[in-house]
Design a protein around this motif. Structure first.
Motif, PDB file in Angstrom:
ATOM      1  N   LEU A   1       2.257  11.116  -3.492  1.00 27.67           N
ATOM      2  CA  LEU A   1       2.791   9.964  -4.222  1.00 27.67           C
ATOM      3  C   LEU A   1       3.629  10.443  -5.401  1.00 27.67           C
ATOM      4  O   LEU A   1       3.597  11.614  -5.778  1.00 27.67           O
ATOM      5  CB  LEU A   1       1.637   9.085  -4.727  1.00 27.67           C
ATOM      6  CG  LEU A   1       0.692   8.498  -3.668  1.00 27.67           C
ATOM      7  CD1 LEU A   1      -0.465   7.777  -4.347  1.00 27.67           C
ATOM      8  CD2 LEU A   1       1.444   7.554  -2.738  1.00 27.67           C
TER       9      LEU A   1
ATOM     10  N   PHE B   1      -5.407   5.544  -8.919  1.00 28.10           N
ATOM     11  CA  PHE B   1      -5.907   4.472  -8.067  1.00 28.10           C
ATOM     12  C   PHE B   1      -6.617   3.449  -8.928  1.00 28.10           C
ATOM     13  O   PHE B   1      -7.567   3.764  -9.642  1.00 28.10           O
ATOM     14  CB  PHE B   1      -6.845   5.023  -7.004  1.00 28.10           C
ATOM     15  CG  PHE B   1      -7.298   3.988  -6.015  1.00 28.10           C
ATOM     16  CD1 PHE B   1      -6.393   3.367  -5.169  1.00 28.10           C
ATOM     17  CD2 PHE B   1      -8.640   3.628  -5.922  1.00 28.10           C
ATOM     18  CE1 PHE B   1      -6.817   2.409  -4.241  1.00 28.10           C
ATOM     19  CE2 PHE B   1      -9.072   2.681  -5.006  1.00 28.10           C
ATOM     20  CZ  PHE B   1      -8.155   2.063  -4.169  1.00 28.10           C
TER      21      PHE B   1
ATOM     22  N   VAL C   1      -1.972   5.637   0.449  1.00 28.91           N
ATOM     23  CA  VAL C   1      -1.294   4.380   0.761  1.00 28.91           C
ATOM     24  C   VAL C   1      -1.095   4.300   2.275  1.00 28.91           C
ATOM     25  O   VAL C   1      -0.535   5.216   2.893  1.00 28.91           O
ATOM     26  CB  VAL C   1       0.067   4.295   0.045  1.00 28.91           C
ATOM     27  CG1 VAL C   1       0.811   3.017   0.443  1.00 28.91           C
ATOM     28  CG2 VAL C   1      -0.126   4.335  -1.467  1.00 28.91           C
ATOM     29  N   HIS C   2      -1.579   3.206   2.882  1.00 25.35           N
ATOM     30  CA  HIS C   2      -1.468   3.015   4.325  1.00 25.35           C
ATOM     31  C   HIS C   2      -0.252   2.123   4.606  1.00 25.35           C
ATOM     32  O   HIS C   2      -0.127   1.034   4.040  1.00 25.35           O
ATOM     33  CB  HIS C   2      -2.736   2.360   4.875  1.00 25.35           C
ATOM     34  CG  HIS C   2      -3.978   3.149   4.555  1.00 25.35           C
ATOM     35  ND1 HIS C   2      -4.478   4.123   5.395  1.00 25.35           N
ATOM     36  CD2 HIS C   2      -4.809   3.125   3.457  1.00 25.35           C
ATOM     37  CE1 HIS C   2      -5.567   4.661   4.848  1.00 25.35           C
ATOM     38  NE2 HIS C   2      -5.782   4.072   3.683  1.00 25.35           N
TER      39      HIS C   2
ATOM     40  N   SER D   1      -2.219  -1.404   3.166  1.00 25.37           N
ATOM     41  CA  SER D   1      -3.391  -1.401   2.301  1.00 25.37           C
ATOM     42  C   SER D   1      -3.382  -0.115   1.481  1.00 25.37           C
ATOM     43  O   SER D   1      -2.588   0.792   1.732  1.00 25.37           O
ATOM     44  CB  SER D   1      -4.689  -1.484   3.124  1.00 25.37           C
ATOM     45  OG  SER D   1      -4.834  -0.334   3.940  1.00 25.37           O
ATOM     46  N   CYS D   2      -4.282  -0.062   0.484  1.00 21.53           N
ATOM     47  CA  CYS D   2      -4.439   1.143  -0.324  1.00 21.53           C
ATOM     48  C   CYS D   2      -5.923   1.497  -0.391  1.00 21.53           C
ATOM     49  O   CYS D   2      -6.786   0.618  -0.383  1.00 21.53           O
ATOM     50  CB  CYS D   2      -3.912   0.930  -1.745  1.00 21.53           C
ATOM     51  SG  CYS D   2      -2.122   0.739  -1.866  1.00 21.53           S
ATOM     52  N   SER D   3      -6.206   2.782  -0.454  1.00 17.92           N
ATOM     53  CA  SER D   3      -7.579   3.262  -0.606  1.00 17.92           C
ATOM     54  C   SER D   3      -7.503   4.592  -1.339  1.00 17.92           C
ATOM     55  O   SER D   3      -6.421   5.095  -1.637  1.00 17.92           O
ATOM     56  CB  SER D   3      -8.253   3.440   0.760  1.00 17.92           C
ATOM     57  OG  SER D   3      -7.663   4.518   1.462  1.00 17.92           O
TER      58      SER D   3
ATOM     59  N   GLN E   1      -7.436  -2.369  -6.264  1.00 14.58           N
ATOM     60  CA  GLN E   1      -7.377  -1.646  -4.987  1.00 14.58           C
ATOM     61  C   GLN E   1      -5.937  -1.310  -4.591  1.00 14.58           C
ATOM     62  O   GLN E   1      -5.513  -1.503  -3.444  1.00 14.58           O
ATOM     63  CB  GLN E   1      -8.066  -2.449  -3.877  1.00 14.58           C
ATOM     64  CG  GLN E   1      -9.578  -2.505  -4.000  1.00 14.58           C
ATOM     65  CD  GLN E   1     -10.253  -1.140  -3.771  1.00 14.58           C
ATOM     66  OE1 GLN E   1     -10.165  -0.578  -2.700  1.00 14.58           O
ATOM     67  NE2 GLN E   1     -10.914  -0.626  -4.805  1.00 14.58           N
ATOM     68  N   VAL E   2      -5.186  -0.814  -5.549  1.00 13.30           N
ATOM     69  CA  VAL E   2      -3.812  -0.373  -5.301  1.00 13.30           C
ATOM     70  C   VAL E   2      -3.555   0.925  -6.067  1.00 13.30           C
ATOM     71  O   VAL E   2      -4.247   1.241  -7.044  1.00 13.30           O
ATOM     72  CB  VAL E   2      -2.763  -1.433  -5.734  1.00 13.30           C
ATOM     73  CG1 VAL E   2      -2.891  -2.698  -4.906  1.00 13.30           C
ATOM     74  CG2 VAL E   2      -2.872  -1.743  -7.226  1.00 13.30           C
ATOM     75  N   TRP E   3      -2.554   1.667  -5.620  1.00 17.48           N
ATOM     76  CA  TRP E   3      -2.121   2.850  -6.348  1.00 17.48           C
ATOM     77  C   TRP E   3      -1.071   2.457  -7.379  1.00 17.48           C
ATOM     78  O   TRP E   3      -0.306   1.516  -7.165  1.00 17.48           O
ATOM     79  CB  TRP E   3      -1.570   3.905  -5.388  1.00 17.48           C
ATOM     80  CG  TRP E   3      -2.660   4.681  -4.724  1.00 17.48           C
ATOM     81  CD1 TRP E   3      -3.271   4.387  -3.545  1.00 17.48           C
ATOM     82  CD2 TRP E   3      -3.295   5.868  -5.221  1.00 17.48           C
ATOM     83  NE1 TRP E   3      -4.264   5.304  -3.271  1.00 17.48           N
ATOM     84  CE2 TRP E   3      -4.294   6.228  -4.276  1.00 17.48           C
ATOM     85  CE3 TRP E   3      -3.132   6.656  -6.362  1.00 17.48           C
ATOM     86  CZ2 TRP E   3      -5.108   7.348  -4.445  1.00 17.48           C
ATOM     87  CZ3 TRP E   3      -3.943   7.773  -6.525  1.00 17.48           C
ATOM     88  CH2 TRP E   3      -4.912   8.109  -5.580  1.00 17.48           C
TER      89      TRP E   3
ATOM     90  N   ILE F   1       3.675  -1.693   2.829  1.00 23.92           N
ATOM     91  CA  ILE F   1       2.328  -1.236   2.484  1.00 23.92           C
ATOM     92  C   ILE F   1       1.318  -2.170   3.138  1.00 23.92           C
ATOM     93  O   ILE F   1       1.340  -3.381   2.930  1.00 23.92           O
ATOM     94  CB  ILE F   1       2.131  -1.217   0.953  1.00 23.92           C
ATOM     95  CG1 ILE F   1       3.075  -0.183   0.318  1.00 23.92           C
ATOM     96  CG2 ILE F   1       0.681  -0.888   0.609  1.00 23.92           C
ATOM     97  CD1 ILE F   1       3.001  -0.142  -1.199  1.00 23.92           C
TER      98      ILE F   1
END
Length: 203
Positions: free
Chosen positions: A114, A120, A97-98, A91-93, A125-127, A89
């Protein structure tokens, strides 16, 4: 994940490379042109595999370089649909999830792909997967740098070839320039997919 692609290109060899063998000069120029570059509807070029044919070389008036039509095979990153990959992972937005594979970062797992139900967490700043058990709900965080297993469900190619300038569309051009030429869409909404730590702990 990786495939061999047959390609053809006209390679320009500048005069300062004439002192080395043609084959070696062609290899150097092909890698300069294609290595770590995305070819539209082909994939991310990784490395030259071999040269299958060299046609005759020509020198055109006004250009001291030689031009050679080359047939070659290149190692290309382009996963097939439904292939299972493992990355980390990045980053997350709110977009999802990137994920990064180390050499390729343009992978997105959107919210609807997911494990469900997921939410979120704005502060972290995470799922978070709200995993339901008989004892209640457990929050399983999708933290940065965690290893994640996902299935490829879509790929997106964007033609980033420069076009003629259009003043009225300058803002649109800037927007297009920021788009990745090649990206993947994944899913983890299946048993066994998602963070490796989830399933290791279950096992």
């Amino acid at each position: 994940m990786f495939t061999l692609v047959e390609m053809t290109d006209t390679v320009r060899i500048p005069p300062h490379l004439f002192h080395i063998k043609l084959n070696d000069a062609v290899i150097e120029e092909l890698n300069n042109k294609f290595a770590n570059k995305v070819v539209y509807n082909v994939g991310l070029c990784i490395a030259l595999f071999d040269i299958t044919k060299l046609e005759d070389s020509f020198i055109f008036p006004g250009d001291g370089a030689s031009h050679t039509r080359v047939h070659f095979r290149y190692v290309v990153f382009r996963p097939f649909m439904d292939e299972i990959l493992q990355g980390r992972i990045r980053s997350c937005s709110r977009e999802g999830v990137h994920v990064s594979l180390g050499f390729f970062d343009d992978i997105l797992i959107p919210p609807d792909a997911l494990q469900q139900p997921s939410k979120f967490d704005e502060s972290e700043q995470v799922w978070v997967w709200e995993y339901e058990t008989e004892e209640g709900t457990h929050d399983l965080f999708m933290d940065i740098n965690e290893e994640i297993r996902f299935r490829v469900v879509d790929e997106v190619f964007v033609d980033t070839t420069p076009t003629g300038p259009k003043v009225s569309e300058a803002a649109e051009s800037d927007k297009e320039a920021k788009k990745s030429p090649y990206s993947l869409v994944g899913t983890i909404s299946e048993p066994g997919l998602g963070l490796l730590s989830w399933w290791n702990s279950v096992g």
